[in-house]
Design a protein around this motif. Structure first.
Motif, PDB file in Angstrom:
ATOM      1  N   PHE A  14       0.863  -1.177   0.000  1.00 25.76           N
ATOM      2  CA  PHE A  14       0.000   0.000   0.000  1.00 25.76           C
ATOM      3  C   PHE A  14       0.899   1.225   0.000  1.00 25.76           C
ATOM      4  O   PHE A  14       1.821   1.307   0.795  1.00 25.76           O
ATOM      5  N   LEU A  15       0.663   2.130  -0.931  1.00 22.26           N
ATOM      6  CA  LEU A  15       1.394   3.396  -0.937  1.00 22.26           C
ATOM      7  C   LEU A  15       0.404   4.529  -0.749  1.00 22.26           C
ATOM      8  O   LEU A  15      -0.573   4.632  -1.489  1.00 22.26           O
ATOM      9  N   THR A  16       0.652   5.356   0.222  1.00 22.12           N
ATOM     10  CA  THR A  16      -0.205   6.513   0.455  1.00 22.12           C
ATOM     11  C   THR A  16      -0.015   7.523  -0.674  1.00 22.12           C
ATOM     12  O   THR A  16       0.891   7.412  -1.485  1.00 22.12           O
ATOM     13  N   ALA A  17      -0.883   8.507  -0.715  1.00 28.56           N
ATOM     14  CA  ALA A  17      -0.738   9.576  -1.702  1.00 28.56           C
ATOM     15  C   ALA A  17       0.653  10.177  -1.558  1.00 28.56           C
ATOM     16  O   ALA A  17       1.121  10.413  -0.444  1.00 28.56           O
ATOM     17  N   SER A  35      -3.893  -3.186  -7.897  1.00 29.97           N
ATOM     18  CA  SER A  35      -5.295  -3.546  -7.658  1.00 29.97           C
ATOM     19  C   SER A  35      -6.183  -2.331  -7.447  1.00 29.97           C
ATOM     20  O   SER A  35      -7.387  -2.396  -7.685  1.00 29.97           O
ATOM     21  N   ALA A  36      -5.639  -1.207  -7.006  1.00 27.58           N
ATOM     22  CA  ALA A  36      -6.427   0.024  -6.830  1.00 27.58           C
ATOM     23  C   ALA A  36      -5.500   1.220  -6.965  1.00 27.58           C
ATOM     24  O   ALA A  36      -4.329   1.165  -6.591  1.00 27.58           O
ATOM     25  N   GLY A  37      -6.025   2.314  -7.515  1.00 29.62           N
ATOM     26  CA  GLY A  37      -5.219   3.510  -7.716  1.00 29.62           C
ATOM     27  C   GLY A  37      -4.287   3.316  -8.896  1.00 29.62           C
ATOM     28  O   GLY A  37      -4.607   2.584  -9.833  1.00 29.62           O
ATOM     29  N   HIS A  38      -3.146   3.967  -8.852  1.00 30.95           N
ATOM     30  CA  HIS A  38      -2.131   3.747  -9.880  1.00 30.95           C
ATOM     31  C   HIS A  38      -0.755   3.969  -9.291  1.00 30.95           C
ATOM     32  O   HIS A  38      -0.600   4.669  -8.297  1.00 30.95           O
ATOM     33  N   LEU A  39       0.233   3.358  -9.918  1.00 37.08           N
ATOM     34  CA  LEU A  39       1.625   3.526  -9.521  1.00 37.08           C
ATOM     35  C   LEU A  39       2.387   4.135 -10.676  1.00 37.08           C
ATOM     36  O   LEU A  39       2.131   3.822 -11.841  1.00 37.08           O
ATOM     37  N   ASP A  40       3.322   4.986 -10.344  1.00 38.73           N
ATOM     38  CA  ASP A  40       4.311   5.434 -11.310  1.00 38.73           C
ATOM     39  C   ASP A  40       5.505   4.521 -11.084  1.00 38.73           C
ATOM     40  O   ASP A  40       5.903   4.270  -9.940  1.00 38.73           O
ATOM     41  N   VAL A  41       6.058   3.994 -12.170  1.00 34.44           N
ATOM     42  CA  VAL A  41       7.133   3.015 -12.073  1.00 34.44           C
ATOM     43  C   VAL A  41       8.282   3.459 -12.973  1.00 34.44           C
ATOM     44  O   VAL A  41       8.053   3.914 -14.089  1.00 34.44           O
ATOM     45  N   VAL A  50       1.169   2.811 -14.191  1.00 34.44           N
ATOM     46  CA  VAL A  50       0.478   1.524 -14.210  1.00 34.44           C
ATOM     47  C   VAL A  50      -0.848   1.704 -13.484  1.00 34.44           C
ATOM     48  O   VAL A  50      -0.886   2.007 -12.293  1.00 34.44           O
ATOM     49  N   ALA A  51      -1.950   1.533 -14.217  1.00 33.73           N
ATOM     50  CA  ALA A  51      -3.292   1.736 -13.668  1.00 33.73           C
ATOM     51  C   ALA A  51      -3.784   0.479 -12.957  1.00 33.73           C
ATOM     52  O   ALA A  51      -3.211  -0.609 -13.101  1.00 33.73           O
ATOM     53  N   ALA A  52      -4.880   0.639 -12.214  1.00 35.38           N
ATOM     54  CA  ALA A  52      -5.516  -0.500 -11.552  1.00 35.38           C
ATOM     55  C   ALA A  52      -5.860  -1.566 -12.590  1.00 35.38           C
ATOM     56  O   ALA A  52      -6.221  -1.250 -13.730  1.00 35.38           O
ATOM     57  N   GLU A  53      -5.719  -2.819 -12.186  1.00 35.62           N
ATOM     58  CA  GLU A  53      -5.992  -3.990 -13.008  1.00 35.62           C
ATOM     59  C   GLU A  53      -4.963  -4.178 -14.124  1.00 35.62           C
ATOM     60  O   GLU A  53      -5.215  -4.862 -15.108  1.00 35.62           O
ATOM     61  N   ALA A  54      -3.804  -3.550 -13.988  1.00 33.70           N
ATOM     62  CA  ALA A  54      -2.706  -3.740 -14.939  1.00 33.70           C
ATOM     63  C   ALA A  54      -1.493  -4.250 -14.172  1.00 33.70           C
ATOM     64  O   ALA A  54      -1.425  -4.174 -12.951  1.00 33.70           O
ATOM     65  N   ALA A  55      -0.531  -4.764 -14.926  1.00 33.02           N
ATOM     66  CA  ALA A  55       0.677  -5.318 -14.312  1.00 33.02           C
ATOM     67  C   ALA A  55       1.902  -4.866 -15.086  1.00 33.02           C
ATOM     68  O   ALA A  55       1.811  -4.465 -16.245  1.00 33.02           O
ATOM     69  N   VAL A  56       3.037  -4.934 -14.415  1.00 28.81           N
ATOM     70  CA  VAL A  56       4.316  -4.628 -15.045  1.00 28.81           C
ATOM     71  C   VAL A  56       5.308  -5.700 -14.607  1.00 28.81           C
ATOM     72  O   VAL A  56       5.282  -6.176 -13.469  1.00 28.81           O
ATOM     73  N   VAL A  57       6.165  -6.124 -15.546  1.00 31.05           N
ATOM     74  CA  VAL A  57       7.198  -7.121 -15.272  1.00 31.05           C
ATOM     75  C   VAL A  57       8.533  -6.401 -15.130  1.00 31.05           C
ATOM     76  O   VAL A  57       8.890  -5.569 -15.967  1.00 31.05           O
ATOM     77  N   PRO A  73      -4.651   6.739  -2.475  1.00 27.47           N
ATOM     78  CA  PRO A  73      -3.719   5.649  -2.164  1.00 27.47           C
ATOM     79  C   PRO A  73      -3.704   4.602  -3.281  1.00 27.47           C
ATOM     80  O   PRO A  73      -4.652   4.502  -4.064  1.00 27.47           O
ATOM     81  N   ALA A  74      -2.642   3.844  -3.354  1.00 30.94           N
ATOM     82  CA  ALA A  74      -2.511   2.759  -4.327  1.00 30.94           C
ATOM     83  C   ALA A  74      -2.224   1.458  -3.589  1.00 30.94           C
ATOM     84  O   ALA A  74      -1.463   1.440  -2.634  1.00 30.94           O
ATOM     85  N   THR A  75      -2.861   0.384  -4.021  1.00 30.81           N
ATOM     86  CA  THR A  75      -2.570  -0.938  -3.473  1.00 30.81           C
ATOM     87  C   THR A  75      -2.117  -1.835  -4.622  1.00 30.81           C
ATOM     88  O   THR A  75      -2.578  -1.702  -5.754  1.00 30.81           O
ATOM     89  N   PHE A  76      -1.202  -2.739  -4.308  1.00 26.51           N
ATOM     90  CA  PHE A  76      -0.669  -3.614  -5.349  1.00 26.51           C
ATOM     91  C   PHE A  76      -0.098  -4.883  -4.745  1.00 26.51           C
ATOM     92  O   PHE A  76       0.206  -4.941  -3.562  1.00 26.51           O
ATOM     93  N   LEU A  77       0.025  -5.898  -5.583  1.00 27.61           N
ATOM     94  CA  LEU A  77       0.716  -7.123  -5.223  1.00 27.61           C
ATOM     95  C   LEU A  77       2.098  -7.074  -5.846  1.00 27.61           C
ATOM     96  O   LEU A  77       2.251  -6.709  -7.012  1.00 27.61           O
TER      97      LEU A  77
END
Length: 94
Positions: A14-17, A35-41, A50-57, A73-77
């Motif tokens: 989980f990453l906060t804003a 899984s929710a929000g988005h991450l900058d990678v 990377v938006a929700a419901e997307a993945a990056v390798v 916030p963003a959540t991810f596996l």
């Protein structure tokens, strides 16, 4: 079909804003599934969102970091996999 054993470490994160996570280079490839929000990678000095419901390798041994530039916030596996070389086909070409 995979033959043999495959080991994986799966972490829910989980990453906060405006939060960030610098990560060291790893010996194994990783898959990050938002899984929710988005991450900058940033992977090997190339940035993407990377938006929700997307993945990056993230290939093994490649420098990378994540951050959340949004107000939500963003959540991810975060899955680190020790796998056969067939897994390398999922990694983007440099």
């Amino acid at each position: 079909m995979l033959v043999g054993s495959v080991k994986a470490m799966i972490m829910s994160a989980f990453l906060t804003a405006a939060g960030s996570a610098d990560t060291p280079k790893r010996d194994s490839p990783r898959v990050v599934v938002v899984s929710a929000g988005h991450l900058d990678v940033e992977i090997a000095q190339r940035q993407q969102s990377v938006a929700a419901e997307a993945a990056v390798v993230i290939p093994a041994g490649v420098g990378h970091r994540f951050w959340n530039s949004s107000a939500e916030p963003a959540t991810f596996l975060d899955v680190e996999v020790t796998a056969p070389s067939a897994f390398d086909r999922l990694a983007p070409e440099a």
